[in-house]
Design a protein around this motif. Structure first.
Motif, short mmCIF file in Angstrom:
data_model
loop_
_atom_site.label_atom_id
_atom_site.label_comp_id
_atom_site.label_asym_id
_atom_site.label_seq_id
_atom_site.Cartn_x
_atom_site.Cartn_y
_atom_site.Cartn_z
N GLU A 1 0.87 -1.21 0.09
CA GLU A 1 -0.12 -0.09 0.08
C GLU A 1 0.94 1.29 0.06
O GLU A 1 1.47 1.56 0.93
N GLU B 1 -6.54 3.73 1.12
CA GLU B 1 -6.86 4.99 0.29
C GLU B 1 -7.64 5.84 1.25
O GLU B 1 -8.59 5.20 1.96
N GLU C 1 -10.35 7.29 0.90
CA GLU C 1 -12.00 7.11 0.93
C GLU C 1 -11.99 5.51 1.46
O GLU C 1 -13.32 5.28 1.82
N GLN C 2 -11.17 4.93 1.67
CA GLN C 2 -11.47 3.42 2.24
C GLN C 2 -11.36 3.57 3.75
O GLN C 2 -11.47 2.40 4.36
N GLY D 1 -8.08 -1.57 2.16
CA GLY D 1 -7.34 -0.62 1.62
C GLY D 1 -7.17 0.44 2.61
O GLY D 1 -7.92 0.87 3.70
N ASN E 1 0.03 4.20 0.31
CA ASN E 1 -0.60 4.93 1.54
C ASN E 1 0.04 4.69 2.88
O ASN E 1 0.00 5.57 3.67
#
Lengths: 490, 409
Positions: free
Chosen positions: B60, B357, B359-360, B355, B62
């Motif tokens: 990931e 991200e 928005e996740q 995830g 992020n």
């Protein structure tokens, strides 16, 4: 006729403002006195029962609610004055007992480091000595009981960083002076004390966009903001949101510790507010707008928290649980909450109401609280009636029983319920302790006399215990008393 | 104190209403040995361990951008994560556990946790221990209800190490607890026959304090002798140094020797890393090193019994995806749950990955939860301890298991 009499008695009870004797009409005077000593003190010492009965119940309660009017024995005052840890500020303690300063370009001297460490350890142990000395000998027993209560409510942990150096100051300047005072003052005193600032990390809490943000002071730390609401004031279901936690963390930015080499002479407390690390934006906290103004924002937030009905309920629940029953009656909690709000968080007014409540005097709650290891060890010291020099041995017993003084790592402090402390292992440890101490093991000097223990504890010993004692060889009788359910409950 | 002396003590100290197991401990134990029975050990990490730095989502981007100073580097780099698969790696301080991963007896369930959104340590622990998220009034812990479902008659059915009984084991079934550390086999005044006889007369009743006394005597009589023998004979390898490893060795030894013990519990604190938690080295790394050493010691001490034991490692919630202003992390949501044991389908990271991200994330800050912690325990209870659905409804009321089991056991 009987009904009319009962009604008159009821009216009389109300007129008398719930006089304790009337409320506990079914209990013997000795049982009433013992109940008071069990809950308002850390357990009876030889002669306490007689003295309380001579003084009278109401006079005893009122005296204990105003500890400043109770004279301390000269010897106690003298000993406490010699314990440096109780008498210097956190800044002084850190400067004198913290790690030796390093000179640039010079290697630290291991011998000097070790010496400093031992010196600091000895200094830190004075806090426990001072605490236990007062628990054992101070006539201001309710104050000491409340210090125990607040120490767990506003818990700090000796094992983190340099908090061990600050415990004497924390207890003597932040907790004890306000233990029976106003909750708002107590909240402020703990919020400003280096022990709390360090324990819950707020000394690092910094607005990331502020001019002072650098090094370890880089951004928001929400640890203290969360716990002050969850544990210290509103309670976990007290109506705040995650957004309130973050907002309060922003309000608390810059609220921290002074640098070590701070030479401002006026304030040696170790607390400093650093406006260069503060977020000066306008905030909305618990639905109310707080304009950015610096330190005044914190004061406003603490005002709101201390005055909240959720806080009144939370504190009242905890007091009722501590003083009456593990599952406190809702009627009592509601009554105390009302008194808290009406009297603006005056702790002694809330306690006064508690000690005059029907619930406190309901005999079903007498002797129903299982002592914490702290209460068990201290009450054993007190009932012995013996002079004790080395109190750190007693502190060691509490450690063995799973409750080291100042040693609770999580911020909720030690619980005081039976569910938390009664276990098979606890019984094994307590009975071993009871046997050893009753035979005069240090810090005691000589074997305990079962007759004297029975006199000191009055009529609290059950017939079953008396039977077992009668069938047991004399040299084990005192062990049976200290190790009995009668002495493990209070 | 020698074993024989111990047994004498216990025999004399036994009152009429004592839960009597017999003083011929060795012989009885040999008879009672049931080599096919399955055991469970729970290791609770109190304070909310940072699961994202335990099982690192190195796939990931992020993860690395959210944690500029505390991210564990990619596998292969200096201080990098130990590669588990293409997406996840293990904190390098947990290297002692890699052989278990390679032998496929170690698995993880990521993005796991309690559906209750609480970020209070104490409420969240309460829910994970009473097994009813959102309900505080549940009187007992789920491991105590499990003990009842297992039909265990012995008061030694469950053992925890520590001075107090944890919430997870409290309830109507008797459980034993033993002191932590070196105290465990120290002779005590209550071992003396005359003292034990006096107290046994006092604590003959059925109230909670009487029961606690009786269970304490019984546990001490039956278990400490075993530990004495273990500690005085040569240990294989050097004795562990950490406190957790020492507790783990005691628990593992006992469960290896005494088949009456079905459930074990250990707790470790110090995971609330709000400040300077470090990355491959530092505060959290030191904590994990002690934990890894403790688990490896536990596996070693269990010996062959490891094959029929499942070890669950859990913590009340995870920590924020982003590091905070002080090189630490604050209270978050989803976390990783660990499973070790002979029946674990290991070598795999389970659970749908939500995830990292923006928005996740859960509430814009935390790892979301895709697996209820009870789904994992339910699997262990069903597939490993072979309990019936009716038992599960008692152990986890107000809970419905997913139609598609995880398959981790």
């Amino acid at each position: 006729m009987a009904k009319i009499l009962a009604f008159l008695l009821f009216v009389l009870t109300i007129l008398l403002n719930y006089a304790p004797e009337a409320l506990a009409a079914t209990a013997t005077p000795e049982a009433v006195a013992l109940h008071l000593l069990n809950r308002l003190s850390l357990g009876p010492r030889p002669g306490d029962l007689e003295a309380l009965q001579a003084q009278g119940v109401e006079a005893y309660i009122q005296t204990q609610l105003s500890p400043q009017h109770i004279a301390q024995p000269a010897a106690l005052t003298q000993e406490l004055s010699q314990l440096t840890a109780l008498n210097i500020t956190p800044l002084e303690a850190f400067q004198q007992y913290g790690p030796p300063l390093r000179t640039k370009g010079q290697k630290p001297d291991p011998a000097a480091f070790k010496a400093a460490h031992l010196h600091a350890r000895d200094f830190a142990s004075q806090a426990a000595t001072g605490h236990l000395r007062q628990a054992l000998e101070s006539p201001r027993q309710l104050e000491q009981v409340m210090v125990d209560f607040w120490l767990n409510h506003f818990n700090v942990y000796a094992g983190k960083g340099f908090i061990g150096l600050w415990l004497g100051s924390y207890e003597e300047t932040a907790l004890r002076p306000h233990a029976l005072g106003r909750f708002r003052d107590l909240l402020e005193a703990t919020a400003r004390h280096p022990a709390m600032l360090f324990y819950l990390d707020n000394w690092l809490n910094t607005d990331p966009g502020s001019p002072g943000a650098h090094g370890i002071f880089k951004g928001i730390n929400e640890n203290y903001a969360r716990e002050i609401m969850e544990l210290h004031t509103l309670g976990v279901n007290g109506g705040y949101t995650q957004a309130d936690v973050i907002t309060l963390a922003h309000i608390l930015t810059g609220w921290g510790l002074c640098p070590r080499q701070d030479h401002r002479p006026a304030d040696r407390s170790g607390f400093c507010f650093d406006p260069r690390r503060h977020d000066f934006s306008t905030k909305t906290f618990l639905g109310r707008k707080i304009p950015g103004s610096g330190i005044a924002e914190v004061e406003q937030a603490l005002d709101m928290l201390a005055a909240s009905p959720a806080t009144a309920h939370h504190i009242s629940y905890q007091l009722a649980q501590y003083f009456v029953a593990d599952t406190p009656p809702a009627s009592l909690v509601n009554h105390l909450s009302q008194v808290y709000l009406a009297r603006q968080g005056d702790i002694s007014a809330v306690l006064d109401a508690l000690f005059h409540s029907q619930e406190f005097w309901d005999p079903q709650y007498f002797g129903n609280k299982f002592k914490t290891p702290y209460q068990y060890v201290v009450s054993a010291l007190r009932v012995s009636g013996q002079p004790v020099e080395n109190l750190l041995i007693a502190a060691g017993e509490m450690r063995v029983m799973g409750m080291p003084l100042y040693g609770c790592l999580p911020p909720d402090g030690y619980k005081n319920t039976q569910r938390a402390w009664l276990s098979p292992e606890a019984m094994t440890m307590r009975l071993s302790f009871a046997t050893a101490w009753s035979q005069g093991r240090p810090p005691l000097h000589s074997a305990l006399d079962p007759g004297q223990l029975t006199n000191t504890l009055g009529d609290s010993l059950s017939p079953h215990l008396r039977q077992v004692i009668a069938a047991t060889p004399p040299h084990l009788q005192a062990a049976l008393i200290l190790g009995s359910p009668d002495f493990m409950y209070h | 104190m020698r074993r024989r002396q111990f047994l004498q003590t216990a025999a004399l100290g036994t009152g009429a209403t004592m839960i009597t197991i017999g003083t011929q401990g060795w012989a009885l134990r040999a008879q009672a040995l049931v080599p096919t029975q399955q055991n469970l050990i729970v290791v609770f990490l109190r304070g909310a361990v940072d699961g994202l730095n335990v099982v690192v989502p190195h796939g990931e981007p992020n993860y690395f951008s959210s944690r500029p100073t505390i991210a564990i580097p990619q596998p292969g780099q200096a201080g990098g994560a130990l590669n588990l698969d293409s997406h996840f790696g293990l904190h390098p301080a947990l290297a002692p556990l890699m052989p278990l991963w390679q032998h496929k007896t170690l698995a993880f369930v990521h993005a796991c946790g309690s559906p209750d959104p609480n970020r209070s340590h104490f409420e969240a622990q309460e829910y994970m221990e009473n097994g009813t998220p959102g309900i505080t009034s549940t009187p007992d812990g789920w491991m105590n209800r499990l003990l009842a479902s297992l039909g265990v008659k012995s008061p030694l059915g469950a053992i925890s190490i520590g001075a107090t009984t944890p919430r997870i084991l409290s309830g109507r079934m008797p459980v034993a607890n033993l002191p932590s550390g070196k105290m465990i086999a120290r002779p005590l005044p209550v071992d003396r026959p005359a003292v034990a006889a006096a107290f046994s007369k006092l604590y003959q009743g059925t109230s909670p304090i009487d029961q606690a006394y009786q269970e304490g005597v019984s546990a001490r009589r039956d278990l400490i002798g075993d530990l004495e023998a273990e500690m005085t004979t040569a240990n294989n390898g050097a004795p562990p140094v950490g406190a957790l490893a020492s507790d783990a060795r005691h628990l593992g030894d006992l469960m290896a020797q005494d088949s009456r013990i079905r459930l074990g519990f250990l707790a470790a604190g110090g995971w609330d890393t709000h400040v300077r938690q470090g990355a491959s080295q530092g505060l959290l790394a030191d904590q994990l090193k002690g934990l890894g050493e403790g688990l490896a010691t536990l596996v070693q001490a269990l010996g062959p019994v490891y094959q029929r034991t499942t070890i669950l490692v859990m913590s009340e919630f995870g920590r924020t995806v982003h590091e905070n202003g002080n090189g630490g992390t604050d209270h978050g949501h989803g976390n990783v749950m660990w499973l070790l044991g002979g029946r674990v389908q290991g070598g795999k990271v389970y659970g749908p990955w939500p995830g990292l991200e923006p928005e996740q994330l859960y509430q814009d800050r935390d790892l979301a939860i895709t697996t209820d912690f009870r789904d994992v325990i339910d699997q262990v209870l069903t597939a490993h301890l072979e309990l019936r659905p009716s038992d599960l409804r008692v152990i986890f009321p107000h809970y419905t298991a997913p139609s598609q089991p995880l398959g981790v056991v």
